[in-house]
Design an enzyme around this catalytic site. Structure first.
Site, PDB file in Angstrom:
ATOM      1  N   ASP A  22       3.074 -13.903  -5.408  1.00 44.58           N
ATOM      2  CA  ASP A  22       2.424 -13.333  -4.117  1.00 44.58           C
ATOM      3  C   ASP A  22       0.364 -14.118  -4.307  1.00 44.58           C
ATOM      4  O   ASP A  22       0.265 -13.310  -3.515  1.00 44.58           O
ATOM      5  CB  ASP A  22       2.448 -12.169  -3.981  1.00 44.58           C
ATOM      6  CG  ASP A  22       2.403 -11.337  -5.474  1.00 44.58           C
ATOM      7  OD1 ASP A  22       2.089 -11.658  -6.667  1.00 44.58           O
ATOM      8  OD2 ASP A  22       2.244  -9.748  -5.481  1.00 44.58           O
ATOM      9  N   SER A  23       0.588 -14.080  -5.331  1.00 47.44           N
ATOM     10  CA  SER A  23      -0.822 -15.007  -5.750  1.00 47.44           C
ATOM     11  C   SER A  23      -1.315 -15.642  -4.504  1.00 47.44           C
ATOM     12  O   SER A  23      -2.569 -16.095  -4.253  1.00 47.44           O
ATOM     13  CB  SER A  23      -1.008 -16.010  -6.593  1.00 47.44           C
ATOM     14  OG  SER A  23       0.384 -16.800  -6.932  1.00 47.44           O
TER      15      SER A  23
ATOM     16  N   ASP B 215       8.579 -13.533  -5.872  1.00 41.13           N
ATOM     17  CA  ASP B 215       7.999 -12.654  -5.681  1.00 41.13           C
ATOM     18  C   ASP B 215       7.743 -11.370  -4.997  1.00 41.13           C
ATOM     19  O   ASP B 215       7.870 -11.323  -3.693  1.00 41.13           O
ATOM     20  CB  ASP B 215       5.932 -12.860  -6.137  1.00 41.13           C
ATOM     21  CG  ASP B 215       5.517 -12.385  -7.290  1.00 41.13           C
ATOM     22  OD1 ASP B 215       5.879 -11.728  -7.869  1.00 41.13           O
ATOM     23  OD2 ASP B 215       4.282 -12.727  -7.447  1.00 41.13           O
TER      24      ASP B 215
ATOM     25  N   LYS C 154      11.025 -11.346  -8.509  1.00 43.50           N
ATOM     26  CA  LYS C 154      10.456 -11.108  -9.204  1.00 43.50           C
ATOM     27  C   LYS C 154       9.683  -9.778  -9.644  1.00 43.50           C
ATOM     28  O   LYS C 154       9.249  -9.634  -8.307  1.00 43.50           O
ATOM     29  CB  LYS C 154       9.550 -12.012  -9.667  1.00 43.50           C
ATOM     30  CG  LYS C 154       8.075 -11.791 -11.195  1.00 43.50           C
ATOM     31  CD  LYS C 154       7.848 -12.357 -11.380  1.00 43.50           C
ATOM     32  CE  LYS C 154       6.092 -12.970 -11.113  1.00 43.50           C
ATOM     33  NZ  LYS C 154       4.969 -12.284 -10.458  1.00 43.50           N
TER      34      LYS C 154
ATOM     35  N   GLU D 100       6.277  -6.790 -10.502  1.00 42.27           N
ATOM     36  CA  GLU D 100       6.130  -5.543 -11.670  1.00 42.27           C
ATOM     37  C   GLU D 100       6.293  -4.923 -12.402  1.00 42.27           C
ATOM     38  O   GLU D 100       6.973  -4.032 -11.439  1.00 42.27           O
ATOM     39  CB  GLU D 100       4.304  -5.616 -10.800  1.00 42.27           C
ATOM     40  CG  GLU D 100       4.098  -7.509 -10.408  1.00 42.27           C
ATOM     41  CD  GLU D 100       2.333  -7.601 -10.467  1.00 42.27           C
ATOM     42  OE1 GLU D 100       1.863  -6.438 -10.273  1.00 42.27           O
ATOM     43  OE2 GLU D 100       2.447  -8.683  -9.518  1.00 42.27           O
TER      44      GLU D 100
ATOM     45  N   GLU E 286       1.750 -11.045 -18.136  1.00 35.19           N
ATOM     46  CA  GLU E 286       0.400 -11.127 -18.210  1.00 35.19           C
ATOM     47  C   GLU E 286      -1.036 -10.912 -18.929  1.00 35.19           C
ATOM     48  O   GLU E 286      -1.066  -9.597 -18.872  1.00 35.19           O
ATOM     49  CB  GLU E 286       0.187 -11.797 -16.421  1.00 35.19           C
ATOM     50  CG  GLU E 286      -1.392 -11.806 -15.882  1.00 35.19           C
ATOM     51  CD  GLU E 286      -0.876 -11.668 -14.430  1.00 35.19           C
ATOM     52  OE1 GLU E 286      -0.047 -11.535 -13.762  1.00 35.19           O
ATOM     53  OE2 GLU E 286      -2.193 -12.531 -14.688  1.00 35.19           O
TER      54      GLU E 286
HETATM   55  O1  KIV Z   1       2.024 -13.574  -8.258  1.00 40.69           O
HETATM   56  C1  KIV Z   1       1.825 -14.944  -8.871  1.00 40.69           C
HETATM   57  O2  KIV Z   1       1.676 -16.306  -8.856  1.00 40.69           O
HETATM   58  C2  KIV Z   1       2.206 -14.252 -10.382  1.00 40.69           C
HETATM   59  C3  KIV Z   1       1.509 -15.068 -11.430  1.00 40.69           C
HETATM   60  C4  KIV Z   1       0.151 -14.446 -11.992  1.00 40.69           C
HETATM   61  C5  KIV Z   1       2.998 -14.528 -12.092  1.00 40.69           C
HETATM   62  O3  KIV Z   1       2.564 -13.627 -10.210  1.00 40.69           O
END
Ligand code: KIV
Length: 262
Positions: free
Chosen positions: A43-44, A82, A111, A113, A180
């Site tokens: 989600d970056s 994500d 994924k 968090e 992280e």
């Molecule tokens: O969103 C992302 O790119 C991530 C990485 C920082 C692991 O979760």
């Protein structure tokens, strides 16, 4: 490169480190597929591609759109999507959104968090046939709640909490874990305390693999470069130079010359 499976990913625990990199589109995914074991549709993308100050406004629709693009560019690579902020607030919501990822994209896993507090969610997803990657330590989706990006593992109490988080996520059925922004010695201890591969980002070299945000490691994202990012390319410089050259050529009518006309 042969596509990894959950089994072959898990066999890499303590062996050759796994190579993970973020990807948001087909163009770059195709290029990364040659060397990456796993592509993460992080989600970056909401920051580097969306131009937003954090990841919090990413939506399920965006993650699904970008995941499909990545999977089209790299059909032979293991892809993790994500789950964005707000998409796993409770078991029912999490499962409905994870099912969307599986039904609407060919992604291999999702994924989430969070540590021990998310173990119940992870268990619910894995019990319903969803492969889950955990994510502990610095949690970008907690950016506003925690008042910034905070490095974790600075005290023994924090280290023990991270180990507990990792164990809880593993016990709940996650097949892999991202850690992280954690002190390197603590991340190493976390990796030693679970039997699933632990992939580090800003977490040192004692883990089972590394992940970087591609726009950081290729030098495209200029606003901020985290300390842990090694830049393998001056992407911003190369692009600016090329586009400036193109602009000069257009203005001077050097382009198109006879080589580029019908
Ligand atoms: O969103 C992302 O790119 C991530 C990485 C920082 C692991 O979760």
């Amino acid at each position: 490169m042969k596509k990894l499976t959950i089994g072959s990913i898990q066999k890499r625990k303590g062996d050759t480190p796994l190579v993970m990199i973020t990807a948001y589109d087909a163009l770059f995914a195709r290029l990364f597929a040659q060397s990456a074991d796993i592509l993460l549709v992080g989600d970056s993308l909401n920051m580097s591609f969306g131009g937003n100050p954090d990841t919090l406004s990413a939506t399920m629709d965006q993650m699904i759109y970008h995941t499909n693009a990545v999977c089209k560019g790299a059909p032979g690579t293991f892809v993790i999507t994500d789950m964005p902020f707000g998409s796993y607030t409770d078991e029912t919501t999490a499962l409905a959104n994870a099912i969307r990822v599986y039904r609407e994209t060919p992604a291999d896993a999702v994924k989430i968090e969070g540590g021990a507090d998310k173990a119940g969610l992870v268990r619910h997803l894995t019990a319903n046939g969803i492969a889950v990657c955990g994510h502990i330590g610095l949690l970008p989706q907690a950016f506003r709640a925690e008042g910034g990006y905070k490095v974790k593992g600075k005290t023994e109490e924090d280290a023990l909490r991270l180990i507990e988080d990792a164990r809880a996520i593993e016990t709940a059925g996650a097949f892999i874990l991202v850690i992280e922004g954690v002190k390197a010695d603590v991340a190493t201890r976390v990796a030693q305390n679970v039997s699933i591969p632990v992939i580090g980002i800003g977490a040192g070299n004692g883990v089972d693999g590394q992940v970087l945000v591609f726009s950081d490691m290729l030098g495209f994202y200029e606003p901020f470069v985290p300390k842990f990012v090694k830049q393998y390319l001056n992407g911003a410089g190369a692009v600016k130079e090329a586009v400036a050259q193109y602009a000069d050529d257009v203005k001077s009518r050097a382009f198109p010359d006879d080589n580029y006309v019908y």
